[in-house]
Scaffold this active site. Sequence first.
Site, short mmCIF file in Angstrom:
data_model
loop_
_atom_site.label_atom_id
_atom_site.label_comp_id
_atom_site.label_asym_id
_atom_site.label_seq_id
_atom_site.Cartn_x
_atom_site.Cartn_y
_atom_site.Cartn_z
N LEU A 17 0.82 -1.20 0.00
CA LEU A 17 0.00 0.00 0.00
C LEU A 17 0.86 1.26 0.00
CD1 LEU A 17 -2.72 -1.00 2.66
CD2 LEU A 17 -2.76 -1.35 0.17
N SER A 147 -7.19 -0.82 9.84
CA SER A 147 -7.59 -2.07 9.17
C SER A 147 -9.01 -2.40 9.58
CB SER A 147 -6.66 -3.21 9.59
OG SER A 147 -7.19 -4.47 9.20
N TYR A 160 -2.65 -7.40 16.30
CA TYR A 160 -2.91 -6.60 15.12
C TYR A 160 -4.16 -5.74 15.31
CZ TYR A 160 -3.31 -5.49 10.13
OH TYR A 160 -3.39 -4.84 8.92
N THR A 195 -1.62 -7.31 -0.72
CA THR A 195 -0.36 -6.75 -0.26
C THR A 195 0.69 -7.86 -0.17
OG1 THR A 195 -0.91 -7.15 2.07
CG2 THR A 195 -1.63 -5.05 1.11
#
Length: 254
Positions: A17, A147, A160, A195
């Site tokens: 990205l 995200s 995460y 990605t």
Amino acid sequence: MNVQGHAALVTGGASGLGEATARALARLGAKVAVLDVNLALAETVAAEIGGVACQCDITNTESLTAALAKATAAHGSARILMNIAGIGSAKRVVQKDGSAAALEDFARVVNVNLIGSYNASRLFAAECARLAPLEDGERGVMIFTASVAAFDGQVGQQAYSASKGGLVGMTLPMARDLAQHAIRVCTIAPGLFATPLMRQLPEPVQASLAASIPFPPRLGKPDEFAQLACHIVANGHLNGEVIRLDGALRMAPR
């Protein structure tokens, strides 16, 4: 803000990205500094877009300060910051052998994704706040990369999701704080994108994830993320926003 002629910083700009965003900014006429831990990749991208490569670890203030100084020497003070550098992790709280997940893994992800992004933002903001306002009164803009996991984390994504949720939670207070300096703050929360991290998964897994998306049944393209990031820079009315780039339709039932 008209991107043309302004200096931009892109953390994690050597791949995924970040690379797509660095290239999109350059196409619009920005002077782009590609910040990344991987100097070789950063130099390749920078050479292709007429930018400057700056090796840095966003969690290390000394390393980051040196990279920002190099970028400023090459392009002048930046008015655009794209916080895209980040890492992933998948660890169950209780491992297969019955042991607890390592605390170091959780701390590493939060340190890079959340604390590292704040580190880059504070240093950028302090410099940007000293610049003269542009014609519309704005001084600069920064974007965080969260995200969909910040809202809909899956098994093993504790670190995460926590790190990306922290970026979502930081968006509005950061925007309110920096409003007095005419610096806008927004966050993009992408869903499943093609990605380098995603491409590490086996092909059948990637295909299964893509098939779980009702429409369009594919992974997001990095260029689509980059287009939105550049639009946020150009659209001066966007401030304090968290924009999900997955769509409610993409949230397939579990």
